[in-house]
Design a protein around this motif. Structure first.
Motif, short mmCIF file in Angstrom:
data_model
loop_
_atom_site.label_atom_id
_atom_site.label_comp_id
_atom_site.label_asym_id
_atom_site.label_seq_id
_atom_site.Cartn_x
_atom_site.Cartn_y
_atom_site.Cartn_z
N LEU A 1 1.04 29.01 0.88
CA LEU A 1 0.05 29.09 1.93
C LEU A 1 -1.02 28.05 1.66
CD1 LEU A 1 -0.47 32.93 2.01
CD2 LEU A 1 0.95 31.59 3.53
N ALA A 2 -1.20 27.15 2.58
CA ALA A 2 -2.24 26.12 2.44
C ALA A 2 -3.18 26.22 3.62
CB ALA A 2 -1.61 24.74 2.38
N PRO A 3 -4.50 26.34 3.37
CA PRO A 3 -5.45 26.42 4.47
C PRO A 3 -5.37 25.18 5.34
CG PRO A 3 -6.51 27.00 2.42
CD PRO A 3 -5.15 26.46 2.08
N ARG A 4 -5.44 25.38 6.66
CA ARG A 4 -5.48 24.26 7.60
C ARG A 4 -6.90 23.94 7.99
NH1 ARG A 4 -1.68 25.52 12.43
NH2 ARG A 4 -2.91 27.39 12.33
N LYS A 5 -7.65 24.91 8.40
CA LYS A 5 -9.02 24.66 8.82
C LYS A 5 -9.81 25.96 8.80
CE LYS A 5 -7.77 25.17 13.64
NZ LYS A 5 -7.76 24.61 14.96
N PRO A 6 -11.12 25.91 8.50
CA PRO A 6 -11.93 27.11 8.63
C PRO A 6 -12.04 27.49 10.10
CG PRO A 6 -13.03 25.50 7.26
CD PRO A 6 -11.85 24.82 7.89
N HIS A 7 -12.06 28.75 10.37
CA HIS A 7 -12.20 29.24 11.73
C HIS A 7 -13.35 30.24 11.72
CE1 HIS A 7 -11.14 30.75 15.66
NE2 HIS A 7 -11.16 31.97 15.16
N ASN A 8 -14.32 30.02 12.56
CA ASN A 8 -15.51 30.87 12.62
C ASN A 8 -16.27 30.89 11.29
OD1 ASN A 8 -15.00 31.56 15.26
ND2 ASN A 8 -13.83 33.37 14.72
N ALA A 9 -16.20 29.81 10.54
CA ALA A 9 -16.97 29.75 9.31
C ALA A 9 -18.44 29.71 9.68
CB ALA A 9 -16.59 28.51 8.50
N LYS A 37 -23.38 30.29 -0.26
CA LYS A 37 -23.47 29.09 0.57
C LYS A 37 -22.07 28.73 1.08
CE LYS A 37 -25.00 24.30 0.52
NZ LYS A 37 -25.62 23.24 -0.27
N LEU A 38 -21.99 28.34 2.35
CA LEU A 38 -20.74 27.83 2.91
C LEU A 38 -20.75 26.31 2.80
CD1 LEU A 38 -20.50 30.08 6.08
CD2 LEU A 38 -19.40 30.39 3.87
N LEU A 39 -19.64 25.75 2.34
CA LEU A 39 -19.54 24.30 2.12
C LEU A 39 -18.84 23.58 3.26
CD1 LEU A 39 -18.55 24.44 -1.65
CD2 LEU A 39 -20.84 24.19 -0.67
N LYS A 40 -18.26 24.31 4.18
CA LYS A 40 -17.53 23.72 5.31
C LYS A 40 -18.08 24.27 6.61
CE LYS A 40 -14.85 21.33 2.80
NZ LYS A 40 -14.98 19.89 2.78
N LYS A 41 -17.88 23.50 7.69
CA LYS A 41 -18.32 23.90 9.02
C LYS A 41 -17.11 24.35 9.83
CE LYS A 41 -21.96 20.47 8.91
NZ LYS A 41 -22.28 19.12 9.30
N VAL A 42 -17.38 25.01 10.95
CA VAL A 42 -16.32 25.43 11.86
C VAL A 42 -15.48 24.22 12.24
CG1 VAL A 42 -15.84 26.39 14.15
CG2 VAL A 42 -17.67 27.36 12.74
N ARG A 43 -14.17 24.38 12.17
CA ARG A 43 -13.16 23.39 12.53
C ARG A 43 -12.98 22.26 11.51
NH1 ARG A 43 -13.55 26.18 16.72
NH2 ARG A 43 -13.77 25.95 18.87
N ASP A 44 -13.66 22.33 10.36
CA ASP A 44 -13.38 21.38 9.28
C ASP A 44 -11.97 21.65 8.77
OD1 ASP A 44 -15.85 20.18 9.35
OD2 ASP A 44 -16.59 21.11 7.50
N LYS A 45 -11.22 20.60 8.51
CA LYS A 45 -9.89 20.77 7.92
C LYS A 45 -10.03 20.77 6.41
CE LYS A 45 -7.35 18.91 11.76
NZ LYS A 45 -6.34 17.99 12.24
N VAL A 46 -9.30 21.66 5.76
CA VAL A 46 -9.30 21.74 4.31
C VAL A 46 -7.86 21.79 3.81
CG1 VAL A 46 -11.55 22.86 4.19
CG2 VAL A 46 -9.51 24.26 4.28
N THR A 47 -7.67 21.42 2.57
CA THR A 47 -6.37 21.51 1.94
C THR A 47 -6.49 22.41 0.71
OG1 THR A 47 -6.80 19.52 0.63
CG2 THR A 47 -5.65 19.22 2.72
N ALA A 48 -5.37 22.80 0.16
CA ALA A 48 -5.36 23.67 -1.02
C ALA A 48 -6.23 23.06 -2.12
CB ALA A 48 -3.94 23.88 -1.51
N GLY A 49 -7.08 23.87 -2.71
CA GLY A 49 -7.94 23.43 -3.79
C GLY A 49 -9.31 22.95 -3.34
N THR A 50 -9.54 22.82 -2.04
CA THR A 50 -10.82 22.38 -1.52
C THR A 50 -11.82 23.53 -1.54
OG1 THR A 50 -9.75 20.82 -0.01
CG2 THR A 50 -12.02 21.41 0.50
N PRO A 51 -12.97 23.38 -2.21
CA PRO A 51 -13.97 24.45 -2.18
C PRO A 51 -14.49 24.66 -0.76
CG PRO A 51 -14.46 22.87 -3.92
CD PRO A 51 -13.38 22.27 -3.07
#
Length: 86
Positions: A1-9, A37-51
């Motif tokens: 499972l690899a995150p694609r993007k935050p949703h409603n972060a 603290k949240l490090l990503k915004k709504v719709r930011d794309k992230v990959t495995a290992g990304t804080p």
């Protein structure tokens, strides 16, 4: 499972006070609660290992810094130990 993007972060005011919710493929999602603290915004794309957030002590029932982690599939909470290596 690899995150694609935050949703409603963002800061969601509930028992945990500050949550990050990530949509994954195949109707899976991850929920990280009690963040300081949240490090990503709504719709930011992230990959495995990304804080995506920093663990915190937010929420009405929290007594020490920690991470509340949930794995969901098709709207149901599932046991993450069956899917992820810790």
């Amino acid at each position: 499972l690899a995150p694609r993007k935050p949703h409603n972060a963002g800061k969601h005011y509930s028992q945990s006070r500050c949550s990050a919710f990530l949509s994954l493929k195949d109707r899976y999602s991850l929920n990280y609660k009690h963040n300081s603290k949240l490090l990503k915004k709504v719709r930011d794309k992230v990959t495995a290992g990304t804080p995506v957030s920093l663990a915190g002590n937010t929420g009405t029932l929290s007594t020490a810094p920690h991470l509340h982690f949930e794995l969901w599939h098709n709207g149901e909470n599932v046991d993450p130990t069956q899917y992820l290596n810790f």
